[in-house]
Design a protein around this motif. Structure first.
Motif, PDB file in Angstrom:
ATOM      1  N   ASN A  20      11.210 -33.061  12.592  1.00  0.00           N
ATOM      2  CA  ASN A  20       9.773 -33.319  12.575  1.00  0.00           C
ATOM      3  C   ASN A  20       9.254 -33.303  11.146  1.00  0.00           C
ATOM      4  OD1 ASN A  20       8.941 -33.233  15.504  1.00  0.00           O
ATOM      5  ND2 ASN A  20       9.981 -31.267  15.366  1.00  0.00           N
ATOM      6  N   ASP A  21       8.320 -34.181  10.853  1.00  0.00           N
ATOM      7  CA  ASP A  21       7.587 -34.127   9.592  1.00  0.00           C
ATOM      8  C   ASP A  21       6.219 -34.757   9.801  1.00  0.00           C
ATOM      9  OD1 ASP A  21       7.888 -36.936   9.381  1.00  0.00           O
ATOM     10  OD2 ASP A  21       9.515 -36.796   7.936  1.00  0.00           O
ATOM     11  N   GLN A  22       5.474 -34.987   8.731  1.00  0.00           N
ATOM     12  CA  GLN A  22       4.113 -35.508   8.853  1.00  0.00           C
ATOM     13  C   GLN A  22       4.051 -36.900   9.484  1.00  0.00           C
ATOM     14  OE1 GLN A  22       5.770 -35.024   6.015  1.00  0.00           O
ATOM     15  NE2 GLN A  22       5.572 -36.839   4.714  1.00  0.00           N
ATOM     16  N   ARG A  23       5.173 -37.616   9.517  1.00  0.00           N
ATOM     17  CA  ARG A  23       5.201 -38.963  10.104  1.00  0.00           C
ATOM     18  C   ARG A  23       5.424 -38.942  11.607  1.00  0.00           C
ATOM     19  NH1 ARG A  23      10.166 -41.080   6.990  1.00  0.00           N
ATOM     20  NH2 ARG A  23      10.725 -38.950   7.533  1.00  0.00           N
ATOM     21  N   TYR A  25       8.540 -37.612  14.480  1.00  0.00           N
ATOM     22  CA  TYR A  25       9.841 -36.992  14.703  1.00  0.00           C
ATOM     23  C   TYR A  25      10.934 -38.041  14.739  1.00  0.00           C
ATOM     24  CZ  TYR A  25       9.763 -38.597  19.565  1.00  0.00           C
ATOM     25  OH  TYR A  25       9.725 -39.376  20.682  1.00  0.00           O
TER      26      TYR A  25
END
Length: 181
Positions: A20-23, A25
């Motif tokens: 997971n990141d700000q964009r 998953y």
């Protein structure tokens, strides 16, 4: 991915590693080499199926007979289901036992169901998309099933039975005892 055997021999829960990141998953939903190594199997999936169903739909308990038996890798792309499998391998130490698990788009958990199992699922959310890989082609003449509310199996569907939506075919399936005396 993490693989855990259920109480039913050779039936596995598969939990992917999710990044997971700000964009959003990313996860690898299937890798044949890893899958076969972690499940100690030699599966070659040949058919993918997908269904979209409303809340309360119950599909199952289905299986393919004899040489048309199918191993399946199932998951939910959107929504959630209560997934249920029954070991119908007469020589198995877990013959007649069942296992259930909630699969959802949120948990991204998958279930590997080996050949020799009946399978069904209850849809818990509207517009649920259910996906599965099969290691053998579907054969209508080999299709069989067990009634969902079989008293021998004692499956807790965790749902008001009067609100279930079943196909006419699934309402008429035989009991476990009728099939496996």
């Amino acid at each position: 991915m993490t693989v855990k055997e259920t109480n039913l021999k050779e039936c596995y829960i598969i939990e992917p590693k999710i990044f997971n990141d700000q964009r959003g998953y990313f996860f690898e939903s299937f890798n044949l080499n890893k899958f076969n190594e972690l499940t100690n199997s030699n599966i070659a999936f040949v058919q993918d199926n997908e269904s979209c169903s409303s809340k309360g739909v119950l599909r199952g308990l289905h299986y393919q007979e004899d040489e048309f038996a199918q191993a399946k890798l199932v998951r939910v792309i959107k929504g959630s289901v209560l997934d249920v499998v029954v070991d119908i391998r007469e020589n198995s130490p877990t013959f007649g036992e069942h296992f259930s698990i909630e699969l959802s788009a949120e948990n991204k958990t998958q279930l590997f169901i080996p050949r020799g199992f009946a399978h069904g699922f209850l849809v818990l959310e509207d517009q649920t998309i259910f996906s599965y890989k099969c290691d053998n082609y579907y054969n209508k003449a080999a299709e069989r099933g067990i009634i969902f509310n079989d008293i021998t199996l004692k499956i807790d569907w965790q749902f008001n039975i009067s609100e279930l939506i079943l196909s006419e075919k699934d309402k008429e399936l035989p009991t476990f005892e009728t099939l496996f005396k």
